[in-house]
Design an enzyme around this catalytic site. Sequence first.
Site, short mmCIF file in Angstrom:
data_model
loop_
_atom_site.label_atom_id
_atom_site.label_comp_id
_atom_site.label_asym_id
_atom_site.label_seq_id
_atom_site.Cartn_x
_atom_site.Cartn_y
_atom_site.Cartn_z
NE ARG A 23 28.20 24.36 -2.28
CZ ARG A 23 26.99 24.56 -1.86
NH1 ARG A 23 26.44 23.75 -0.98
NH2 ARG A 23 26.27 25.56 -2.34
CD GLU A 60 29.11 28.02 -20.10
OE1 GLU A 60 29.12 28.57 -18.97
OE2 GLU A 60 29.66 28.51 -21.09
CB CYS A 113 42.52 25.64 14.77
SG CYS A 113 43.22 24.11 15.36
#
Length: 424
Positions: free
Chosen positions: A312, A273, A344
């Site tokens: 990320r 996978e 922000c």
Amino acid sequence: MTPFTYRSGALHVEEVPIARIAAEVGTPVYCYSAAALRRQWRLFADAFADMPVTICYSLKANSNLSVIKIFAELGAGVDVVSEGELRRALKVGVPPSRIVFSGVGKTRAEMRHALEAGILQFNVESEPELEALNAEAAALGVLAPVALRINPGIDAKTHAKIATGKAEAKFGIPWERAEAVYAQASALAHIRPVGLDIHIGSQLTDLSPFAAAFQRIVELARKLRTAGYEVPRLDLGGGLGISYRDEVPPELMAYAEIVRRSTSDLGCEIVLEPGRALVGNAGILVSEVLYVKTGATKTFVIVDAAMNDLIRPSFYEAYHGVMPVAAADGAAPPTRVDFVGPVCETGDVLASDRLTPPLAAGDLVAFLSAGAYGAVMASTYNTRPLVPEVLVDGARFAVIRRRPSYDELLAIESLPDWLGGPGG
Ligand code: LLP
């Protein structure tokens, strides 16, 4: 080999200048290289060519329909974790016989949908899930093919948020209960046990945790066979890392060799996978510099991409390289900057402490290695429209997900009648 190269001082994706894409589509925008996607697929498939392996691309890494279609055309199967992903795969023609359904919390409706489609395998992660699947399969009068996901209790030595194989993680059936649950599965009238499954984590740059996990699962398969169960298939998950900075990910051939060595004498089918390894380095996020701001202690390059477009760095402290789209002419010395977005939050940093040639408002930059877990994790936080995606294939490119309009963004919300909505 990277598809992102300078030609006459201008960064290109394959044969298309990034500046042209930015001018036509606007920024921020994700760009993927079809050639890089195909190349990674072929490298992966070639590494396993002599084994009975079904490669099920893990859609969660990048589930754009065009990306799935590219892999599907090359014969890929897919690993899905939701009805949404299943619908994507079916929509572009992935055969159900090459679809595995993973995930710790499948709903009954998702189970029904996948049973009706007739997928290859459900990766089941708990006893109550097994019971629920049995009930749904019974209601439909079918048999559910099941691999039991086992938690092997192995530390994948990766970022804590993406390690899944440790005993304290929510994933998989505890090692100690594996045999009992396999027996339970075999006794259920509408479950057909087809084997075992593991996935110990993501962005692994060391082969030893894979080797340890594969050894454990093979050991378990042997025990089950001794006890009289067939165990025809092993799903070894994904997790192979890529190079974002200076990591040296394992060679595909070395990874394949570990799979071969661990499983060869079992003579079973193998499912893999992979997600990130197929798409991670095939994509970039292109953004325009809005302002260059001199702070008290740092210089900030404020760009129009933000943590909602590429989460990320904020979420995993992940490193993404940055390249200016117009090559530096070398005239001015590089400066040390933080690339930050307009959201922000102090954590809205895309790349910190980077040496970069001088940049000014209007310049374009590319955040690298953004093909995996980039666009799929984007949100509309701060009511920023979802970032679009572009696919480049040689000299042509197409928008494969457009930027929604503000009207579309607001259209799914409504005021209740007592706040002046339509019923009032
Ligand atoms: N199979 C299962 C059951 C998984 O949970 C995953 C990833 C994969 C396969 C594919 O793993 P890969 O080959 O891509 O490592 N958002 C994080 C990564 C989360 C991975 C979740 N599971 C990131 O941006 O690093």
